[in-house]
Scaffold this active site. Structure first.
Site, short mmCIF file in Angstrom:
data_model
loop_
_atom_site.label_atom_id
_atom_site.label_comp_id
_atom_site.label_asym_id
_atom_site.label_seq_id
_atom_site.Cartn_x
_atom_site.Cartn_y
_atom_site.Cartn_z
CG LEU A 113 -1.56 -1.31 1.65
CD1 LEU A 113 -2.56 -1.06 2.77
CD2 LEU A 113 -2.25 -1.97 0.51
CG ASP A 114 4.77 3.08 -1.94
OD1 ASP A 114 5.74 2.89 -2.69
OD2 ASP A 114 4.75 3.96 -1.06
N GLY A 115 2.01 5.07 -1.30
CA GLY A 115 1.55 6.30 -1.94
C GLY A 115 0.48 7.06 -1.19
NE ARG B 75 6.68 0.01 -3.56
CZ ARG B 75 7.62 0.10 -2.62
NH1 ARG B 75 8.40 -0.91 -2.41
NH2 ARG B 75 7.77 1.20 -1.93
CB THR B 76 0.07 1.45 -5.61
OG1 THR B 76 0.34 1.50 -4.21
CG2 THR B 76 -1.09 0.55 -5.88
#
Lengths: 276, 294
Positions: free
Chosen positions: A41-43, A220-221
């Site tokens: 959960l990137d960003g 992976r965002t």
């Protein structure tokens, strides 16, 4: 009267969107559907900055995306969903940021324990994966309670990695296997035990992620292409996908694209899995 | 339906009931009503049968329809990748001809250690692997790690090192003092250097901390594991960038302990590798900013 028709129209629109989504999933189901999808959960913070919100709102928007995506995965037929919620490296952030994430996590875990939560509605079994000793007392207790409360649900399994890094998991598994081996040596006598070496299966038996099979897709965002110490051991045969969208912006199209790409290379992955 | 109607009229007239009733004849109305209801029931059942037949047809051909739609989706995906491939070829041609300034001024010092993971079937093309190593050397890289699952590259390691050395010797003058510095140092690993190495390291730790000492619960840390891996011969640093040459974007079992913060880029199949794509991948890495979790 106008409000009632609006709600009706919105409801009809909502159910027609839902019907189209289910039809799309029916088409996708012709090919192999992944059994386990993992998400980094990137960003969230970048999203908050982009939309001029405070950081806490970025994480909340991320939580909404998570619920939506879990719903889509449930409808598609994915059995296991793993998310990288909080890394051991994230403890190095500023204390107020860490506290904000911990408070949000506590709030959401307590929400899970309620009868009418999404977790009960969709039959989600929750596991908290990681070194839970590093969490504060309240969050840890809530996590243990949530795991017990959802232990009877069987539609989909959600593995939430908190205070987790892959290297910590490997060291923990090595430690546990060493202790188990020492106990066996002490109980059976020194001569027998020393001849056997520790094997890969011994280590894998003590991994935190042993409750689920290896992931098929890892998303992976925010376009970053590294794993950041997440599931390094389990992703030998896993398709990596890095959409440029930030986590709160992730949608159905990304999930469908990931599944289509997985279906494209599925025969090769199956062959490799048999060889390994 | 037409056949049914004529059947029904014959049925009704068989009971002595006129199909079109006369006004005032009340004594036959009740019987007529029952007849009419029976006729209605039969018509509805026939209609139900027809609908059921149509529904079964939709369901069975619907399955075919689903399969067709699925194939169409995958066709769209393949067309998309074909177009991307064509654009990529044009772009790498332009990059390799030195058209873009940013790719000419590549800061190679940012890539301290490069890993290249190759699909085992494709790794059998030793000449292609040699060409790739030649390109990496020409770009300026000094430390490269080659990986493939089955250990094919381990068998061809000697041949590759020999061929590279020969080429270097023949292209440079004998009195060049910098020959040694320009060497590409090659590390070749396979699947057995991943999970099995960790198991062996755990065994070393077992013997060192558990079986020999009396401490009840030795506290094993990550640095203990790193030291144990070093003790069994795995001392190379973690790669900064990993390039995957293969059909799928997957690290194929590269040693887990070493790819914590490694950027992973998929380059496509080995047979369609291009130097322009390689330069672009390295440039992309040099632009990345890592937070390391903070």
């Amino acid at each position: 009267m106008e409000n009632k028709t609006d709600t009706l129209a919105v409801r009809l629109f909502g159910s027609s969107i839902s019907y189209m989504r289910k039809s799309l999933f029916r088409i996708l189901s012709v090919g192999p559907i992944p059994n386990h999808i993992a998400f980094i959960l990137d960003g969230n913070r970048r999203y908050a900055k982009k939309r001029n919100l405070n950081e806490g709102m970025g994480y909340r928007a991320g939580f909404l995306s998570l619920m939506t995506l879990c719903k889509y995965c449930c409808e598609l037929g994915v059995k296991y969903v793993t998310i990288y919620a909080f890394s051991i490296d994230n403890f190095k952030r500023k204390p107020h940021e860490v506290d904000a994430v911990m408070d949000l996590m506590l709030e959401k875990i307590q929400g899970m324990l309620k009868e009418e939560s999404i977790v009960s509605q969709y039959g989600v079994r929750v596991y908290f994966i990681g070194n839970l000793e590093l969490l504060n007392e309240h969050v840890r207790q809530a996590a243990v309670k949530a795991m017990e409360a959802t232990s009877n649900n069987d539609k989909i399994v959600l593995l939430i990695c908190v205070a987790y890094t892959s290297t910590d998991e490997i060291v923990h598994a090595a430690r546990e296997s060493c202790e188990a081996k020492r106990a066996r040596v002490r109980s059976s006598g020194a001569r027998e035990g020393n001849e056997e070496e520790l094997k890969v299966v011994d280590i894998e038996r003590h991994m935190y992620m042993g409750v689920a099979p290896d992931p098929d897709i890892l998303v992976r965002t925010s376009g970053e292409t590294r794993l950041s110490n997440f599931l390094l051991w389990q992703t030998s045969n896993c398709v990596l996908y890095s959409p440029r969208a930030l986590w709160p912006e992730i949608g159905l199209r990304h999930l469908v694209w990931a599944v289509l790409n997985y279906q494209r290379v599925f025969p090769l992955l199956e062959r490799r899995r048999k060889q390994m | 339906m037409a056949l049914n109607c004529s059947n029904n009229s014959r049925f009704l007239s068989g009971f002595g009931v006129r199909v079109f009733p006369q006004p005032g004849k009340l004594e036959f109305d009740f019987a007529r009503l029952i007849m009419f209801l029976r006729w209605l029931e039969a018509t509805i059942l026939d209609f139900g049968d027809e609908m059921h037949k149509v529904y079964m047809w939709i369901w069975s051909s619907g399955d075919l329809g689903l399969r067709l739609l699925w194939h169409i989706l995958h066709l769209i995906l393949s067309t998309w990748y074909f177009i991307i491939g064509l654009m990529g070829s044009v772009e790498s041609f332009l990059i390799s001809s030195g058209l873009f300034k940013r790719y000419r001024d590549l800061d190679i010092s940012k890539v301290q250690y490069l890993a290249v993971a190759i699909d085992s079937d494709e790794a059998l093309q030793t000449l292609k692997v040699l060409e790739l190593l030649r390109w990496l050397e020409a770009i300026g890289l000094r430390k490269v790690c080659l990986y493939d699952t089955a250990g094919v590259l381990k068998k061809s390691k000697e041949a590759l090192t020999l061929l590279l050395k020969n080429e270097r010797m023949s292209s440079e003058t004998a009195s060049d003092p910098l020959v040694e510095e320009k060497c590409l140092s090659l590390e070749v690993i396979s699947f057995s250097d991943g999970k099995q190495a960790v198991a062996k390291a755990a065994d070393v730790l077992l013997k060192k901390h558990y079986l020999s000492s009396n401490t009840e619960k030795p506290k094993l840390t990550e640095s203990d594991m790193t030291d144990a891996l070093g003790a069994i011969g795995y001392r190379e640093p973690d790669p900064d960038l990993m390039l995957i040459y293969g059909p799928a974007r997957c690290h194929m079992g590269f040693p887990a302990w070493r790819i914590r913060y490694t950027e992973i880029l998929h380059m496509g199949p080995l047979k369609s590798m291009k130097i322009g794509a390689l330069i672009k991948a390295i440039h992309r890495y040099t632009m990345v900013h890592q937070n390391y979790g903070t």
